[in-house]
Design an enzyme around this catalytic site. Structure first.
Site, mmCIF file in Angstrom:
data_model
loop_
_atom_site.group_PDB
_atom_site.id
_atom_site.type_symbol
_atom_site.label_atom_id
_atom_site.label_comp_id
_atom_site.label_asym_id
_atom_site.label_seq_id
_atom_site.Cartn_x
_atom_site.Cartn_y
_atom_site.Cartn_z
ATOM 1 N N ARG A 173 0.868 -1.346 -0.016
ATOM 2 C CA ARG A 173 0.003 0.206 -0.101
ATOM 3 C C ARG A 173 0.899 1.232 -0.044
ATOM 4 O O ARG A 173 0.451 2.352 0.750
ATOM 5 C CB ARG A 173 -1.097 0.166 1.273
ATOM 6 C CG ARG A 173 -2.023 -1.299 1.295
ATOM 7 C CD ARG A 173 -2.877 -1.090 -0.037
ATOM 8 N NE ARG A 173 -3.492 -2.493 0.170
ATOM 9 C CZ ARG A 173 -3.367 -3.629 -0.197
ATOM 10 N NH1 ARG A 173 -2.080 -3.795 -1.011
ATOM 11 N NH2 ARG A 173 -4.108 -4.645 0.087
ATOM 12 N N SER A 222 -10.222 -0.068 4.257
ATOM 13 C CA SER A 222 -9.479 -0.358 5.220
ATOM 14 C C SER A 222 -8.821 0.824 5.677
ATOM 15 O O SER A 222 -8.107 1.741 4.945
ATOM 16 C CB SER A 222 -8.408 -1.131 4.819
ATOM 17 O OG SER A 222 -9.036 -2.534 4.790
ATOM 18 N N GLU A 292 -3.839 3.742 6.277
ATOM 19 C CA GLU A 292 -3.677 3.456 4.941
ATOM 20 C C GLU A 292 -4.406 4.622 4.211
ATOM 21 O O GLU A 292 -3.844 5.037 3.112
ATOM 22 C CB GLU A 292 -4.397 2.067 4.666
ATOM 23 C CG GLU A 292 -4.695 1.787 2.938
ATOM 24 C CD GLU A 292 -5.154 0.291 2.721
ATOM 25 O OE1 GLU A 292 -4.768 -0.588 3.746
ATOM 26 O OE2 GLU A 292 -5.664 0.058 1.911
#
Ligand SMILES: Cc1cc2nc3c(=O)[nH]c(=O)nc-3n(C[C@H](O)[C@H](O)[C@H](O)COP(=O)(O)OP(=O)(O)OC[C@H]3O[C@@H](n4cnc5c(N)ncnc54)[C@H](O)[C@@H]3O)c2cc1C
Length: 300
Positions: A173, A222, A292
């Site tokens: 990520r 998320s 994130e």
């Protein structure tokens, strides 16, 4: 801002909106206005906009679908550029696909499967554009988009330049593309495969996602990255925060690494809940949860 507006009115061909609420452009449905919101018609238009923004020394931010952004309630002081009109796809020999950054990832995957080009199916259901997916190194199941990238093209207002995949630091990520400029397009290397099988696989992955990632309300997927070897949702659950609410923001009861806007939440509610989750997980599991999602327009 006045000088910039005049420059844009002289040469910019795309859509130009003043004081555009960013809540209309984020999956959380949150965020105050951007001073200016631009949707360039094509790459030349994007490059013109970047040049005059620089000349007028304004802050700018490029976005895709806003599916990974928490924009503050006061919005973004500067220019937000949305790339939804940069949406060309070219299928080249040998399983190569050249794709502009404003293409919807889901649309690209569907076309590739139908053409018998595999590799991207596991990313089905990620609601981003290609540019956002590259910048975030979006991933699901066992695939990260980085594994299919040959080259990424960028611009900072002048000519494009290209980076090969091995010149970009892709991690979980995260990509080294951050802060380099605007991603305009990418060259992907896919694998030739049976179209019928690929399409079946794509539909199966979408159906499975619907089943296991059922979350009611507006959210951004998320919120936290998984710490190495652990699942953020389990740490949050262990801290007893499933269903915890601040204002109209709630740690999802269905998937506790998601924070949901139950309708009428503010971005400040969501940020306060994020901070509470981080503190609780630090207390209960001694893990520092890393974000994130990206924060936009917050003062330090
Ligand atoms: C329901 C839901 C499910 C999700 N599931 C997943 C999942 O399974 N896996 C996963 O990885 N993510 C997931 N996400 C998060 C998100 O969809 C991905 O991170 C996606 O790749 C973001 O794309 P975007 O176009 O929305 O980018 P945005 O949110 O608009 O932007 C993200 C970042 O990329 C930058 N950016 C965007 N476009 C460009 C560009 N052209 N050039 C330079 N910088 C750019 C922005 O400035 C920002 O920093 C999910 C989100 C939701 C809402």
């Amino acid at each position: 801002m006045q000088g910039l507006l005049e420059d844009l009115k002289n040469g910019f061909r795309g859509e130009l909106l003043e004081q555009e609420p960013l809540s209309a452009h984020t999956s959380w449905k949150l965020g105050g206005p951007a001073d200016l919101f631009l949707v360039p018609q094509n790459q030349a238009d994007l490059q013109y906009a970047l040049r005059v923004i620089k000349k007028n020394q304004q802050s700018w931010l490029v976005i895709g679908n806003g599916s990974n952004l928490l924009v503050s309630d006061t919005g973004f002081a500067g220019v937000v550029i949305q790339l939804g009109q940069l949406a060309k796809i070219a299928f080249l020999p040998g399983g190569k696909v050249e794709v502009e950054s404003g293409v919807q990832l889901g649309h690209l995957i569907k076309l590739c499967c139908r053409k018998g080009l595999g590799g991207l199916e596991e990313l089905s259901g990620i609601p981003g554009m290609v540019g956002g997916a590259l910048l975030m190194n979006a991933g699901a199941i066992d695939t990260e988009i980085a594994s299919l990238v040959s080259q990424v093209y960028l611009t900072a207002g002048q000519d494009e330049w290209a980076l090969r995949c091995d010149q970009i630091d892709f991690e979980y990520r995260h990509s080294g593309l951050d802060g380099l400029g605007v991603i305009t397009r990418a060259l992907l290397q896919l694998k030739e495969d049976d179209p019928k099988e690929l399409e079946e696989r794509r539909l199966k992955i979408l159906a499975r996602r619907k089943e296991v990632q059922k979350v009611s309300g507006a959210h951004a997927g998320s919120v936290f990255k998984n710490p190495t070897g652990e699942k953020a949702w389990q740490l949050i659950d262990k801290a007893g925060l499933r269903g915890r609410r601040i204002g109209k923001a709630e740690v999802s009861t269905e998937h506790c690494n998601h924070i949901v806007n139950m309708g009428g939440a503010s971005s400040a509610d969501v940020l306060a809940l994020i901070e509470e989750v981080q503190q609780a997980v630090l207390r209960t599991s001694r893990r520092q949860l890393e974000l994130e999602v990206r924060l936009v327009g917050w003062k330090d």
